[in-house]
Design an enzyme around this catalytic site. Sequence first.
Site, PDB file in Angstrom:
ATOM      1  N   HIS A 134       0.818  -1.225   0.000  1.00  0.00           N
ATOM      2  CA  HIS A 134       0.000   0.000   0.000  1.00  0.00           C
ATOM      3  C   HIS A 134       0.854   1.279   0.000  1.00  0.00           C
ATOM      4  O   HIS A 134       0.703   2.105  -0.916  1.00  0.00           O
ATOM      5  CB  HIS A 134      -0.986  -0.041   1.167  1.00  0.00           C
ATOM      6  N   GLU A 136       2.176   5.476  12.767  1.00  0.00           N
ATOM      7  CA  GLU A 136       0.867   5.063  13.246  1.00  0.00           C
ATOM      8  C   GLU A 136       0.817   3.561  13.542  1.00  0.00           C
ATOM      9  O   GLU A 136       0.305   3.149  14.572  1.00  0.00           O
ATOM     10  CB  GLU A 136      -0.194   5.436  12.187  1.00  0.00           C
ATOM     11  N   ASP A 137       1.350   2.751  12.647  1.00  0.00           N
ATOM     12  CA  ASP A 137       1.094   1.309  12.716  1.00  0.00           C
ATOM     13  C   ASP A 137       2.286   0.439  13.112  1.00  0.00           C
ATOM     14  O   ASP A 137       2.129  -0.772  13.240  1.00  0.00           O
ATOM     15  CB  ASP A 137       0.608   0.805  11.338  1.00  0.00           C
TER      16      ASP A 137
HETATM   17 MN    MN Z   1      -2.236   4.522   4.276  1.00  0.00          MN
END
Ligand code: MN
Length: 713
Positions: free
Chosen positions: A48, A76-77
């Site tokens: 992505h 974020e992840d």
């Molecule tokens: Mn994204």
Amino acid sequence: MIPVEELLDKIRAYNPKTEETLIRAAYEYGRQMHQGQYRHSGEDYFSHPVAVAYILASQRLDDATIITALLHDTIEDTRASYTQIADMFGGEIADLVDGVTKLTNLQLSSTETQQAENFRKLFMAMSKDMRVILVKLADRLHNMRTIKAMRPEKQLKKARETMDIFAPLAGRMGMQWMREELEDLAFKVINSEARASIIRRFLTLQKASDDVIGRITADMRHEFDKAGIKAEVLGRAKKPYSIWRKMQEKEIGFSRLSDIYGFRILTQTETDCYAALGAIHRRWFAVPGRFKDYISQPKSNGYRSIHTTVSGRDGKRVEVQIRTLQMHDVAETGVAAHWSYRDGERSENPFAVDPAKWIAGLTEQFDAEEDHAEFLEAVKLEMYADKVFCFTPKGEVVKLPRGATPIDFAYAIHTRIGHATVGAKIDGMRVPLWTRIKNGQSVEVITADGQTPQSTWLDIAVTGKARSAIRRALREIDRDRFIKLGWELARAAFDHVGKKATDKALETAARHLNMKTSDDVLARLGSAELTTVQVLNAIYPELMPDDAEEIGKDLAVIGLAADQSFDRALCCQPLPGERIVGITYRGRGVVVHAIDCDTLSNYDDQPQRWLDLHWHGGRHPAVYEVSLDVTIGNDAGVMGRICTLIGEQKANISDMTFVDRKPDFYRLQVDIELRDVEHLHGVISVLEAENDVAAIERLRDPARAAGATQDAM
Ligand code: MN
């Protein structure tokens, strides 16, 4: 997953001086960080961010933006941190990634006001560095392109966000291609039926018009060749969503939309733009009022183009936009043009707008629209999820609320058509009138002379327009009947006192009774809202017996045998003016119930005990007790005020008992003696108008039924 070499090839094509090692490092770092994470589709998660970077590379953006895209989900992840990214890639990129993370954490789809608030936050984030928004938009674009892997509810939520926030944002950034693609992807999720129907209709039209795009393109090229103008001609159909929006805004049919086709003419020089305009206006008719020159007067976002609409001999209109290639670049990529590279250099498009000025323009626009709701209205592209759009047989669009039926459709066209409806066809098939219309269907109403609205239609119609028209018509029909009936009653009553019920007499009565016409008097007579005694009294008071003369108990109820007497049932306490029925008791006379009293079901199996009764139509004395359940605020004065109000209505309070006492309110049962149902309504109305009365209800208590009765006199 797009390999790093392919991404680098894409970048090198417009920026040979790209810092390859840094891009490779970011690719490797991102891949490692997202190791073991997967997308809904099952692919490696890192595919992505790479796809997002690729989208931005297609926009020819700088290295910092591409690297930010590769890393945009790491903070974020994953366990990646701002400091680590700053150490490895520098503060500029760390700030950009941090900016994207902040946008990701915005709760976008809450209430409308909050959405507008979030817009403000978005703009603030933007004013630091617009590249954050470019990455976020590319991120959303890739997510929308791959939305099929998500759960349907999630798809819808994302699609709405895209439609309400991201697509308009892309538009405001001047990125028209991005806006159109986001809209189309969201439209496909939110209203795939409508989209499919527009595409279908377009194909039909295209076939019927015999490749109109190809023909006009060839004609234009020919004109330019003749005039020696170097120009590219691009013809295209508008995107389904923009057609759909136009249909909604203008509420017109697909076939009457003038601008389904758009042509772009791209020239090398500004001079050629005007030459091309001349050639086109010589060959086709210019439609008045549609010419705009944004080259001599550019829009504040740097948009430059000449717009005109022309029509051919067949009357078909097409929109034409004329601009140079550089102007086109700004028109398509908007603010991104500022960062974009060509041949390894900042492309320095003279028309690209400085991002700082761009923001100033946006912020101005925002400040001018202080009201959040209004602001959202201005930027939000309403999808009308609660509406259906259908077509008349002529192809005109009719907008109805969801759940609407052919009855609503018929009244939406014209009240006259609504009234005369006898049937309907949907997509050519006969359907029952209660069928719910779906998006994109074509509806045909079958009418017949002499048909009148049916009362059952009130349950079928959902639009206020249809319902009120039906109600009005039904009232008219009733009124005609009541007038005829009233006329009979009046004639007999006037005869009885030796007078004639002439028009003049009835008009006098109307005047005395504060009504407009003699028909009003007759209609009310017929519907029993008025008695013949009242009418005669209004014209010939001297002929009428004293008003004080009231009906005695033996005459109060009509339908009893000579030896029968009646009592009112305690459970429902019927009043004169209400429909009643009697139940006979051996040796105890007749108990009168209201026709809708629940207790009556106890006698269903004893039809021989039922007696058809009605109240005498004259003036009754105020002796019929009714219990009211009244809740009042705990205030010393309230009780006194209630007693006064009831007294003023000339009703007697026979008993008052407390049912419940709470610190802040009292609930009590008030028994009052009344003349008839109108008298009751009068009492309830004045009590309801009293501030301290919280609730008031007539008490109808089946528990009190058990054979117990109450003497009326
Ligand atoms: Mn994204």
